[in-house]
Design an enzyme around this catalytic site. Structure first.
Site, PDB file in Angstrom:
ATOM      1  N   HIS A  55     -52.605  10.815  33.497  1.00 56.83           N
ATOM      2  CA  HIS A  55     -52.686  12.175  33.055  1.00 56.83           C
ATOM      3  C   HIS A  55     -52.053  12.211  31.606  1.00 56.83           C
ATOM      4  O   HIS A  55     -51.694  11.178  31.295  1.00 56.83           O
ATOM      5  CB  HIS A  55     -51.750  12.880  34.332  1.00 56.83           C
ATOM      6  CG  HIS A  55     -50.212  12.596  34.599  1.00 56.83           C
ATOM      7  ND1 HIS A  55     -49.370  12.690  33.472  1.00 56.83           N
ATOM      8  CD2 HIS A  55     -49.863  11.597  35.312  1.00 56.83           C
ATOM      9  CE1 HIS A  55     -48.124  11.987  33.814  1.00 56.83           C
ATOM     10  NE2 HIS A  55     -48.319  11.363  35.290  1.00 56.83           N
TER      11      HIS A  55
HETATM   12  P1  TYD Z   1     -46.846  12.178  39.061  1.00 55.14           P
HETATM   13  O1  TYD Z   1     -46.134  12.626  37.728  1.00 55.14           O
HETATM   14  O2  TYD Z   1     -48.149  12.406  39.235  1.00 55.14           O
HETATM   15  O3  TYD Z   1     -46.715  10.498  39.219  1.00 55.14           O
HETATM   16  P2  TYD Z   1     -47.386   9.271  38.320  1.00 55.14           P
HETATM   17  O4  TYD Z   1     -47.552   9.597  37.009  1.00 55.14           O
HETATM   18  O5  TYD Z   1     -46.028   8.251  38.323  1.00 55.14           O
HETATM   19  O6  TYD Z   1     -48.436   8.821  38.999  1.00 55.14           O
HETATM   20  O7  TYD Z   1     -45.901  12.581  40.242  1.00 55.14           O
HETATM   21  C1  TYD Z   1     -46.442  12.365  41.563  1.00 55.14           C
HETATM   22  C2  TYD Z   1     -45.949  13.402  42.606  1.00 55.14           C
HETATM   23  O8  TYD Z   1     -44.268  13.719  42.412  1.00 55.14           O
HETATM   24  C3  TYD Z   1     -46.477  14.842  42.353  1.00 55.14           C
HETATM   25  O9  TYD Z   1     -46.678  15.289  43.457  1.00 55.14           O
HETATM   26  C4  TYD Z   1     -45.575  15.594  41.510  1.00 55.14           C
HETATM   27  C5  TYD Z   1     -44.282  15.133  42.070  1.00 55.14           C
HETATM   28  N1  TYD Z   1     -43.014  15.072  41.033  1.00 55.14           N
HETATM   29  C6  TYD Z   1     -42.024  15.914  41.413  1.00 55.14           C
HETATM   30  O10 TYD Z   1     -41.955  16.856  42.175  1.00 55.14           O
HETATM   31  N2  TYD Z   1     -41.108  15.996  40.328  1.00 55.14           N
HETATM   32  C7  TYD Z   1     -41.120  15.064  38.994  1.00 55.14           C
HETATM   33  O11 TYD Z   1     -40.014  15.013  38.393  1.00 55.14           O
HETATM   34  C8  TYD Z   1     -42.259  14.165  39.199  1.00 55.14           C
HETATM   35  C9  TYD Z   1     -41.995  13.086  37.697  1.00 55.14           C
HETATM   36  C10 TYD Z   1     -43.119  14.177  40.241  1.00 55.14           C
END
Ligand code: TYD
Length: 139
Positions: A55
């Protein structure tokens, strides 16, 4: 702030104080990291072969640190990609807004620490690569 470029995603070296008892690294908001730190999160218990990221963020600045173990981050501004291998806990990679990132090749026991400039907001994410490419090519 102009068009996002992967050249702005630079490696930051943090101070490291070593003596016979071990090493100490410190990070100061707005000093060694060029933004106010509003959130810290970390990835751990990462199974072999896992891929994270996939992303971009519209406004968020982040610094990503391999606090234990190692992993690769591919940064992509929509024109060019670059792979950074992070494996030292005194180095961080600055990620500026509008950079697509993929994180993978985690070593066993890796811990990925993220310092972020804003509180969590799902509205700040671009999760579709097609949408990212479109937004990155629109001034
Ligand atoms: P995501 O940012 O998509 O993870 P990565 O980039 O590491 O693959 O986040 C995964 C899940 O966690 C998503 O459902 C959102 C949640 N999340 C939070 O609730 N708070 C946060 O600060 C972060 C980073 C993620």
């Amino acid at each position: 702030m102009g068009i996002a470029t992967i050249n702005d995603c630079r490696v930051i070296e943090f101070p490291k104080i070593s003596d016979p008892r071990g090493s100490l690294t410190f990070i100061e908001s707005t000093q060694t990291v060029p933004f106010e730190i509003r959130r810290v999160y970390y990835l751990y218990d990462i199974p072999g072969g896992a891929e994270r990221g996939g992303h971009a963020h519209k406004q968020l600045f982040q610094v990503i640190i391999a606090i234990a173990g190692s992993f690769d981050i591919v940064v992509d501004d929509g024109r060019e990609k670059r792979l950074h291998h992070l494996n030292r806990s005194f180095r961080g990679l600055l990620l500026t807004p509008m950079i697509w990132r993929e994180i993978g090749n985690f070593s066993s026991g890796a811990v990925c620490l993220v310092l972020a400039s804003e509180h969590y907001s799902e509205a700040d994410y671009i999760r579709s690569y097609e949408e990212f490419i479109h937004a990155a090519s629109t001034p």
